[in-house]
Design an enzyme around this catalytic site. Sequence first.
Site, PDB file in Angstrom:
ATOM      1  CE  LYS A  48      40.327 101.429 -54.950  1.00 55.32           C
ATOM      2  NZ  LYS A  48      40.115 100.843 -56.272  1.00 55.32           N
TER       3      LYS A  48
HETATM    4  N1  PMP Z   1      46.384 103.313 -54.414  1.00 56.00           N
HETATM    5  C1  PMP Z   1      45.768 102.681 -53.412  1.00 56.00           C
HETATM    6  C2  PMP Z   1      46.238 102.923 -52.023  1.00 56.00           C
HETATM    7  C3  PMP Z   1      44.714 101.801 -53.672  1.00 56.00           C
HETATM    8  O1  PMP Z   1      44.114 101.166 -52.656  1.00 56.00           O
HETATM    9  C4  PMP Z   1      44.335 101.580 -55.005  1.00 56.00           C
HETATM   10  C5  PMP Z   1      43.223 100.629 -55.301  1.00 56.00           C
HETATM   11  N2  PMP Z   1      43.512  99.268 -55.330  1.00 56.00           N
HETATM   12  C6  PMP Z   1      45.019 102.248 -56.030  1.00 56.00           C
HETATM   13  C7  PMP Z   1      46.023 103.116 -55.698  1.00 56.00           C
HETATM   14  C8  PMP Z   1      44.713 102.023 -57.500  1.00 56.00           C
HETATM   15  O2  PMP Z   1      43.461 102.495 -57.871  1.00 56.00           O
HETATM   16  P1  PMP Z   1      42.602 101.662 -58.902  1.00 56.00           P
HETATM   17  O3  PMP Z   1      42.139 100.420 -58.198  1.00 56.00           O
HETATM   18  O4  PMP Z   1      41.447 102.561 -59.237  1.00 56.00           O
HETATM   19  O5  PMP Z   1      43.437 101.333 -60.059  1.00 56.00           O
END
Ligand code: PMP
Length: 344
Positions: A48
């Site tokens: 992130k």
């Molecule tokens: N794993 C974790 C620990 C996350 O916080 C997130 C984000 N919500 C994701 C995977 C998935 O990533 P994305 O939001 O880019 O699909």
Amino acid sequence: MAKEIQAYNNILELIGNTPLIKLNKVTEEFEGNFYAKVEAFNPGHSSKDRIALYIIEEAERKGILKPGDTIIETTSGNTGFSLAMVSIIKGYDCILAVSSKSSKDKIDMLRTMGAKVYVCPAHVSADDERSYYNVAKRLHEETKGSVYINQYFNDLNIDAHYNTTGPEIWEQTGGQITHLVACSGTGGTISGTAKFLKEMNPNIKILGVDAYGSVLKKYHETKEFDNEEIYPYRIEGLGKNLIPTATDFDVIDKFMKVTDEESAHTAREIAKKEGIFAGYTSGAALQAVKQFAEEGEFDANSKVVIIFPDHGSRYMSKIYSDDWMSEQGFFDSVNNEETQKIEI
Ligand code: PMP
């Protein structure tokens, strides 16, 4: 002559360019070569960081944000931490509207990182004015010079990964990647990375990971929103009870659903066998790889890149706590050394 000081100008210069690490033990029974893209190497310990930096810098480029302005988002998770970190360095206020379900540890961590945290009641519906969605929206409307990140419905979330994660994986694999396996939450990671990789080579297979209790896999297959698919589950950050516009379903070839229990055990296995201390969804991603392998998805020539989204330290009171695992009943069906506590 004095040697130059070798230092980064600030912590944000360390975002991205995370390593690709070959998996040697956890996939040894499967045909193919497996590599983890370990996003915990970002300074905020998750993928992130990429979207926080990218979305804020896009707003700066467009002249929407000036020093002293405000960043607003609705999350107590990784995105909140990354936004707080970027805000500190760039001189923005950071406001996070979070659910009262969020742990005290998480809220303390965000406050330590300088964020103003509004704790909103978890039991109200999304359209209630007290919900964290509506609190964030109201704060955005009331605060001049504010940007609402809105990661589930912001195309820049996809662009961040199209411009960073995708090119890095292409470069690191020398263009040899055959499969990408990534969790889908907002969908930004899988969509942006896949879009770049498919432009480089349309034959690369994009395999998404979804949770039991989430609607994404079914929606991908039927284009219909099926309420029956939705029920509570424990993995955070994976799957969804709505359809985020930050997910481009067209670039994803297939989804695989994984359970809370198997994902938790697989995350623990990654730590034990590879020495990589990763988060719950990293366990989910590897669990999906195992299930895809059992279906015959890979062969000896496969070069599979699996995204490990964050660091294990955020899950100490969950999957890395034996007590928590026992309370969930996750040790009931396994009879291995993990269940045998050593009394001292
Ligand atoms: N794993 C974790 C620990 C996350 O916080 C997130 C984000 N919500 C994701 C995977 C998935 O990533 P994305 O939001 O880019 O699909």
